[in-house]
Design an enzyme around this catalytic site. Structure first.
Site, PDB file in Angstrom:
ATOM      1  N   CYS A   1     -13.538   0.448 -15.532  1.00 50.92           N
ATOM      2  CA  CYS A   1     -14.019   1.836 -15.388  1.00 50.92           C
ATOM      3  C   CYS A   1     -12.826   2.787 -15.488  1.00 50.92           C
ATOM      4  O   CYS A   1     -12.510   3.544 -14.576  1.00 50.92           O
ATOM      5  CB  CYS A   1     -14.737   2.002 -14.051  1.00 50.92           C
TER       6      CYS A   1
ATOM      7  N   TYR B   1      -6.585   6.997   3.748  1.00 57.98           N
ATOM      8  CA  TYR B   1      -6.785   5.926   2.774  1.00 57.98           C
ATOM      9  C   TYR B   1      -6.084   4.647   3.219  1.00 57.98           C
ATOM     10  O   TYR B   1      -6.686   3.565   3.262  1.00 57.98           O
ATOM     11  CB  TYR B   1      -6.281   6.320   1.369  1.00 57.98           C
TER      12      TYR B   1
ATOM     13  N   CYS C   1     -25.706   2.460 -13.526  1.00 55.08           N
ATOM     14  CA  CYS C   1     -24.717   3.546 -13.479  1.00 55.08           C
ATOM     15  C   CYS C   1     -25.311   4.831 -14.054  1.00 55.08           C
ATOM     16  O   CYS C   1     -25.627   4.906 -15.244  1.00 55.08           O
ATOM     17  CB  CYS C   1     -23.477   3.141 -14.270  1.00 55.08           C
TER      18      CYS C   1
ATOM     19  N   GLU D   1       0.824  -1.215   0.000  1.00 54.82           N
ATOM     20  CA  GLU D   1       0.000   0.000   0.000  1.00 54.82           C
ATOM     21  C   GLU D   1       0.858   1.265   0.000  1.00 54.82           C
ATOM     22  O   GLU D   1       0.527   2.239  -0.677  1.00 54.82           O
ATOM     23  CB  GLU D   1      -0.961   0.016   1.192  1.00 54.82           C
TER      24      GLU D   1
ATOM     25  N   ASP E   1      -9.633   5.325  -3.032  1.00 51.64           N
ATOM     26  CA  ASP E   1      -8.473   5.803  -3.792  1.00 51.64           C
ATOM     27  C   ASP E   1      -8.968   6.459  -5.078  1.00 51.64           C
ATOM     28  O   ASP E   1     -10.165   6.665  -5.265  1.00 51.64           O
ATOM     29  CB  ASP E   1      -7.533   4.628  -4.096  1.00 51.64           C
TER      30      ASP E   1
ATOM     31  N   CYS F   1     -18.968  -4.216 -17.365  1.00 53.41           N
ATOM     32  CA  CYS F   1     -19.033  -3.829 -15.957  1.00 53.41           C
ATOM     33  C   CYS F   1     -20.204  -4.490 -15.238  1.00 53.41           C
ATOM     34  O   CYS F   1     -21.333  -4.458 -15.722  1.00 53.41           O
ATOM     35  CB  CYS F   1     -19.158  -2.309 -15.844  1.00 53.41           C
TER      36      CYS F   1
ATOM     37  N   CYS G   1     -17.799  -0.224 -20.409  1.00 47.68           N
ATOM     38  CA  CYS G   1     -19.035  -0.347 -19.635  1.00 47.68           C
ATOM     39  C   CYS G   1     -19.792  -1.649 -19.890  1.00 47.68           C
ATOM     40  O   CYS G   1     -20.472  -2.158 -18.993  1.00 47.68           O
ATOM     41  CB  CYS G   1     -19.939   0.852 -19.904  1.00 47.68           C
TER      42      CYS G   1
END
Length: 365
Positions: A207, A137, A223, A54, A155, A217, A214
């Site tokens: 995305c 975060y 959406c 991270e 994020d 997705c 899309c």
DNA sequence: CAGACGTGGTT
DNA sequence: TAACCAAGTCT
């Protein structure tokens, strides 16, 4: 058609919205990326690896991080090993990855975990948040991924996914609190870490900022931005202004097969890293003024200006470096605060890439 | 809050 | 190719 199915179809919207967490996890189970720091399905996660990855992934791409993560893990397999390492060793291993305060904080964090937490990472968001280099975060990410705490880190990927899902008109960073709230609704009753990583994978592979896929997705039915057809315009954010060009000089001074270097100040740009002597980097810098800031070698140095310039782009300003070279006699003393290092071992030094560029230019034909 | 803080990949 | 962007933090 059974009455139950008919009922579900009449209530399609709310049912879809409520099933997002499950849709997301189903998609993740089928399409998750295999990454060096990610435990295989069912395998236990290692908080040290999650933390290390991270920190490295802050503002840095997966592809870039990969080799660095492997190097660090091989040399320092756990937080105890890293906490016992010297800061200089850590900086040398980090060289080239950028944002060097991360390396200093990484080391400070390992030392703290070793000294104040018996070598065991805190297992709460609040506890993690207290450690150096761990902000809002990263605290949530480690809590969710390593400890399965029900929290949603947000994020850049997740900001994009959520801002599109809800067609959020408010620009960043003002929209952050709202995006955080909405992102948390994508958490199901369990598997918080997988939910977070699912959204990140979705953001990076489906995305995407431009031309999102899309049709692939799992949340496409629902959406808002896609329904409007302007997905690419989210998230809203003001364009950032480019920094002003700065100029300076770098001095490539050799003593036979050695090079003159020094260590930069602990804080600020390239803090704690190794550099060749350089002038100030200023807008409207004059070449002659830059040469006046050459290190004092008792006047023995004859300067040669290399043709061309070295260019480098930092986050907040572009840089043009003029390169001066000199070769001094054997046994010439290094000026105060500087040292000679064998050119053959430069690869092991904590040299940021801008310095490697300058050295390559100065030592080249 | 907005600016400092690296570098490389992608379009 | 010139932006834009990347699993942000610190001050």
């Amino acid at each position: 058609m059974s009455p139950a199915v008919a009922k579900i179809e009449r209530q399609e919207k709310p049912v879809v919205a409520e099933s997002r967490p499950a849709l997301l996890l189903d998609w993740y189970d089928r399409h998750r990326r295999r990454l060096p720091w990610r435990a295989a399905a069912g395998e236990r996660t290692d908080p040290y690896r999650v933390w290390l990855s991270e920190i490295m992934l802050q503002q840095t791409g997966v592809k870039t991080v990969g080799p660095y993560f492997e190097k660090f893990l091989a040399r320092w397999p756990d937080v105890t090993a890293l906490g016992r390492a010297s800061l200089d060793d850590v900086l040398r291993m980090w060289a080239g990855l950028g944002y060097y305060s991360r390396a200093r904080n990484l080391h400070a964090c390992a030392v703290t975990v070793l000294r104040d937490h018996a070598g065991v990472f805190p297992d709460t968001e609040e506890g993690l948040r207290q450690l150096p280099g761990i902000g809002p975060y990263t605290a949530k990410a480690i809590a969710a991924i390593a400890f399965d705490i029900r929290t949603m880190p947000v994020d850049g990927n997740i900001e994009r996914v959520v801002s599109r899902l809800y067609a959020i008109e408010e620009p960043l960073p003002q929209a952050k609190p709202r995006i955080q709230e909405l992102a948390a609704t994508l958490l199901g009753p369990s598997r918080a870490g997988d939910s977070a990583q699912a959204l990140m994978d979705l953001g990076s592979s489906i995305c995407t900022p431009k031309k999102p896929a899309c049709t692939l997705c799992p949340l496409n039915d629902d959406c808002s931005a896609r329904l409007r057809g302007d997905q690419e315009t989210f998230p809203r954010k003001a364009p950032k202004k480019p920094g002003m060009l700065r100029r300076g000089a770098a001095f490539i001074i050799t003593r036979g097969d050695e090079l003159l270097v020094r260590t930069r100040a602990e804080k600020g740009l390239l803090g704690g890293m190794t550099e060749v002597p350089v002038s100030d980097w200023l807008a409207r810098q004059d070449d002659k003024v830059a040469l006046e800031q050459a290190p004092d070698l008792n006047g023995v140095a004859r300067w040669h200006r290399k043709a061309g310039v070295v260019t480098h782009v930092f986050t907040h300003f572009p840089l043009e470096l003029v390169i001066y070279t000199a070769d001094v006699a054997a046994r010439t003393r290094a000026p105060e605060g500087m040292r000679w290092v064998p050119i053959a071992t430069l690869a092991d030094e904590a040299l940021p890439n801008v310095m490697r560029k300058a050295i390559a230019h100065g030592l080249g034909e």
